[in-house]
Design a protein around this motif. Sequence first.
Motif, PDB file in Angstrom:
ATOM      1  N   GLU A 268       0.845  -1.201   0.000  1.00  0.00           N
ATOM      2  CA  GLU A 268       0.000   0.000   0.000  1.00  0.00           C
ATOM      3  C   GLU A 268       0.882   1.253   0.000  1.00  0.00           C
ATOM      4  OE1 GLU A 268      -3.062   0.389  -0.382  1.00  0.00           O
ATOM      5  OE2 GLU A 268      -3.635   2.322   0.470  1.00  0.00           O
ATOM      6  N   ILE A 269       1.909   1.249   0.861  1.00  0.00           N
ATOM      7  CA  ILE A 269       2.820   2.405   0.917  1.00  0.00           C
ATOM      8  C   ILE A 269       3.565   2.560  -0.403  1.00  0.00           C
ATOM      9  CG2 ILE A 269       5.011   3.186   1.938  1.00  0.00           C
ATOM     10  CD1 ILE A 269       3.875   2.607   4.633  1.00  0.00           C
ATOM     11  N   LYS A 270       3.954   1.430  -0.967  1.00  0.00           N
ATOM     12  CA  LYS A 270       4.722   1.485  -2.223  1.00  0.00           C
ATOM     13  C   LYS A 270       3.893   2.019  -3.396  1.00  0.00           C
ATOM     14  CE  LYS A 270       8.346  -1.963  -1.595  1.00  0.00           C
ATOM     15  NZ  LYS A 270       8.884  -3.231  -2.123  1.00  0.00           N
ATOM     16  N   ARG A 271       2.601   2.121  -3.192  1.00  0.00           N
ATOM     17  CA  ARG A 271       1.749   2.637  -4.277  1.00  0.00           C
ATOM     18  C   ARG A 271       1.843   4.163  -4.393  1.00  0.00           C
ATOM     19  NH1 ARG A 271      -3.673   1.886  -3.020  1.00  0.00           N
ATOM     20  NH2 ARG A 271      -4.186   2.758  -5.062  1.00  0.00           N
ATOM     21  N   HIS A 272       2.417   4.832  -3.367  1.00  0.00           N
ATOM     22  CA  HIS A 272       2.296   6.297  -3.344  1.00  0.00           C
ATOM     23  C   HIS A 272       2.966   7.004  -4.535  1.00  0.00           C
ATOM     24  CE1 HIS A 272       6.288   6.578  -1.283  1.00  0.00           C
ATOM     25  NE2 HIS A 272       6.300   7.802  -1.787  1.00  0.00           N
ATOM     26  N   PRO A 273       4.115   6.511  -5.084  1.00  0.00           N
ATOM     27  CA  PRO A 273       4.652   7.244  -6.245  1.00  0.00           C
ATOM     28  C   PRO A 273       3.712   7.191  -7.456  1.00  0.00           C
ATOM     29  CG  PRO A 273       6.327   5.800  -5.299  1.00  0.00           C
ATOM     30  CD  PRO A 273       5.023   5.420  -4.674  1.00  0.00           C
ATOM     31  N   GLN A 274       3.098   6.030  -7.657  1.00  0.00           N
ATOM     32  CA  GLN A 274       2.169   5.894  -8.778  1.00  0.00           C
ATOM     33  C   GLN A 274       0.937   6.787  -8.554  1.00  0.00           C
ATOM     34  OE1 GLN A 274       2.411   3.950 -11.762  1.00  0.00           O
ATOM     35  NE2 GLN A 274       0.614   5.209 -12.259  1.00  0.00           N
ATOM     36  N   ILE A 275       0.451   6.808  -7.296  1.00  0.00           N
ATOM     37  CA  ILE A 275      -0.726   7.658  -7.001  1.00  0.00           C
ATOM     38  C   ILE A 275      -0.336   9.137  -7.178  1.00  0.00           C
ATOM     39  CG2 ILE A 275      -2.412   8.334  -5.239  1.00  0.00           C
ATOM     40  CD1 ILE A 275      -1.965   5.488  -4.015  1.00  0.00           C
ATOM     41  N   SER A 276       0.877   9.479  -6.724  1.00  0.00           N
ATOM     42  CA  SER A 276       1.353  10.868  -6.922  1.00  0.00           C
ATOM     43  C   SER A 276       1.311  11.209  -8.403  1.00  0.00           C
ATOM     44  CB  SER A 276       2.794  11.024  -6.425  1.00  0.00           C
ATOM     45  OG  SER A 276       2.880  10.818  -5.046  1.00  0.00           O
ATOM     46  N   TYR A 277       1.816  10.281  -9.198  1.00  0.00           N
ATOM     47  CA  TYR A 277       1.844  10.491 -10.660  1.00  0.00           C
ATOM     48  C   TYR A 277       0.420  10.654 -11.193  1.00  0.00           C
ATOM     49  CZ  TYR A 277       2.324   9.456 -15.636  1.00  0.00           C
ATOM     50  OH  TYR A 277       2.248   9.513 -16.995  1.00  0.00           O
ATOM     51  N   ASP A 278      -0.498   9.765 -10.747  1.00  0.00           N
ATOM     52  CA  ASP A 278      -1.883   9.822 -11.241  1.00  0.00           C
ATOM     53  C   ASP A 278      -2.536  11.164 -10.905  1.00  0.00           C
ATOM     54  OD1 ASP A 278      -1.528   7.302 -12.209  1.00  0.00           O
ATOM     55  OD2 ASP A 278      -2.533   6.294 -10.521  1.00  0.00           O
ATOM     56  N   ILE A 279      -2.234  11.654  -9.697  1.00  0.00           N
ATOM     57  CA  ILE A 279      -2.830  12.948  -9.292  1.00  0.00           C
ATOM     58  C   ILE A 279      -2.220  14.087 -10.116  1.00  0.00           C
ATOM     59  CG2 ILE A 279      -2.997  14.645  -7.409  1.00  0.00           C
ATOM     60  CD1 ILE A 279      -2.996  12.223  -5.440  1.00  0.00           C
ATOM     61  N   LEU A 280      -0.875  14.104 -10.147  1.00  0.00           N
ATOM     62  CA  LEU A 280      -0.196  15.258 -10.767  1.00  0.00           C
ATOM     63  C   LEU A 280      -0.310  15.272 -12.286  1.00  0.00           C
ATOM     64  CD1 LEU A 280       3.035  15.446  -8.565  1.00  0.00           C
ATOM     65  CD2 LEU A 280       0.947  16.789  -8.359  1.00  0.00           C
ATOM     66  N   LYS A 288       7.267  19.353 -18.290  1.00  0.00           N
ATOM     67  CA  LYS A 288       6.730  18.038 -18.688  1.00  0.00           C
ATOM     68  C   LYS A 288       7.373  16.885 -17.919  1.00  0.00           C
ATOM     69  CE  LYS A 288       9.625  17.650 -22.864  1.00  0.00           C
ATOM     70  NZ  LYS A 288      10.698  16.856 -22.315  1.00  0.00           N
ATOM     71  N   ASP A 289       8.615  17.065 -17.435  1.00  0.00           N
ATOM     72  CA  ASP A 289       9.320  15.968 -16.760  1.00  0.00           C
ATOM     73  C   ASP A 289       8.918  15.802 -15.293  1.00  0.00           C
ATOM     74  OD1 ASP A 289      10.736  15.364 -19.035  1.00  0.00           O
ATOM     75  OD2 ASP A 289      12.358  16.757 -18.558  1.00  0.00           O
TER      76      ASP A 289
END
Lengths: 409, 117
Positions: A268-280, A288-289
Motif C-alpha cells: 500500500e505504501i509502495k503505491r504512493h509514487p504511482q498515485i502521486s503520478y496519477d494525481i499530478l 513536462k518531466d
Amino acid sequence: MVEKRDITRLIFSISSLADLGQEVTSTKSFNERMKTALYVITGMFSVPKAALLLYNSNQQRLELLTHKGFKDTTWSNIHVTAKHIKSFSKNEPYNLSKVKTNSFYNPNTEALEKFHTKTFIPLFAKDEFVGAICLGKRLSRPSYLRSEKNVLKVVANQIAITLHNSSLFRRLTNKVNENKKLYENMRHIYNDTIKAFAAAIDAKDVYTKNHSFRVAKYAVAIAMELGWKEKDVEAIYVAGLLHDIGKITIDRGVINKGEDLSVAELNEIKRHPQISYDILSKINFPWKDLVHFVKHHHERIDGRGYPDSLQGEELSDGVKILAIADAFDAMTTDRPYRKKLSLTEALHEVKKCLGTQFDSRISNVFFRVLQKEIKGETKEAQILPHLDKGFDPKVITTLLETITAELSA
Amino acid sequence: MDNFSILSKTINGIVIFMPKGYVNDLGAENLEHACEEFLSKEMKKVVINFSEIQYINSIGASIFTGIVQKIAEHDGMLCFTNMKKVHSDVFEMLGITRHVKVFKEEKDAVNFLKESD
C-alpha cells in the motif's frame, strides 16, 4: 517667375523636412527627439520661442513636453475639452489673434500667453488628438505664407505621428508591465498553493514534518550545482514539494505504523509514487518531466526500486536527484522505525549504496554541494541549515573529500 | 557634437565668437549658452565670425534665432561676419539678418561696435 528667395526657401524647406525625418526616427531618447524636432520647426520659421505639448486625455489638458526659448517653465496647463477637439482642424496652424473670442482661447488665455503663442497647431494622428505646437512671434514676417502653412502642416503631421507612436509604445509597455505583475502575482499564488499542498502531505506523517520542503531544497542545490537552467530547477523544486502527494490517499495508521508492516501494508505504501503520478498528471504543469521525477523517485540504479523497476540510464537525472534528496532526508530525520542517523553515518550510508540505490555521478555532485556549503562557498546554503548542528565540519569535510576523491579516481 | 567647437575672445568689451564645424544638432546650443553667459556679465556687444562654419541646418538656424532673440531682450548688439553666401541667403530668407548687422570682415564689425558707444 520664380524668385531666387523662393528657391532658397524651397531648398531649405526640403532639407529641413529631411532633417525632421532623420531626427524623429533616430535612436535618441523620445524627449531628445521631440526637442530636436521642435528646433527643426523653430529654425525653419525663425521662431525664437515655442513649445511642444502632449495631450493628457485623462486630465483633458495639454502638458509641456519640450520647449525652446523660455527660462520659466512653471507652466499653466492648457485645457482642451472634447468640444474643442471637435472644433480643431487637424494639423492646421491657427493664427491666435484671429480666434481670440472662441471657447478654446478664452479659458486658456493666460497659459497661451505664457507660451507667447501667436500660432497654435493642434496635432492629430489619424483622428486622435495627441498634442499641440505653440509657436511664438517670428523674426521675419508675423504671418505665414500659404506655402509655409502647407509645410507647417506636413511637419505637424509628422510630429503627430511620432507622438502617437510613442504613446502607443508607452501604452503597450505599461500593458506588458501590468501583465508581468499579474503573472508574478499568479506565480506567488501558485507557489503558495504548492507549498500548502506540501504541508498537507507532510502533516499526514508525524515524523516527516517539512520533509517535502527539505527534499525540494536539497534537489534544487544539486540541480544548480549541475548547472541546470532556471526553469528546470523550478521543476525539480516543485517535484520535491509534491513527490509524496500520493500519500494523501494512504491510511494515516499505515504511514505512521513504522515497524511490523504487513506485506499488504508495505505494498500500500509502495503505491504512493504511482498515485502521486496519477494525481499530478491531471495538472497541466509547465514542466513536462515533473510527473516522471515524482513517479520514479523510489526507483534504484540496480533496478530493485518501484513502481517500474527502472535501472541505470533509464533513470533521468531528475529522478536520480530526487531519489538521493528524498533518501538523505529520510536518513537524517527520525522515523517511526529508527532514530535519525548522524551526518557521518548518513554519508557513509549514501556511499555504501552508490551504484545500487544511488547514482554515483549525482551523488558526487551532492557531496560537492555539501562540501561547498560547509566551506561557505555558496551564495545561500540549501542543505546545511536543515541538518543537526552537532557535527564537526573538519571531520565531515575530510570524509567528503575522501569520498569525492574515490569517486573521481 | 565632435564636429562643432567654439573659440571666443574679447576685445574692448566686445565678445567675438568663432564657431567651427557643423551647426546641425543640439550640441551647438553651447554657442547660445556662451552668449547668455556674456550677456549676464553685461557684455552685450557680440560678433559671430562664420568663417569656420561648414554647415548650418534648420536646428542650427533655430539656435541662431535664439541668440538673436536673447541679445535683443538684453538690448545688445549682434554682428555676423565672414558669412558664406549660402548661409547669408538662408538667414536673409528667414528674416534673421534684419536683426543683426552683417559685415564682410570681423575687424569691420569690431570697429562698428567700438564706434557705437
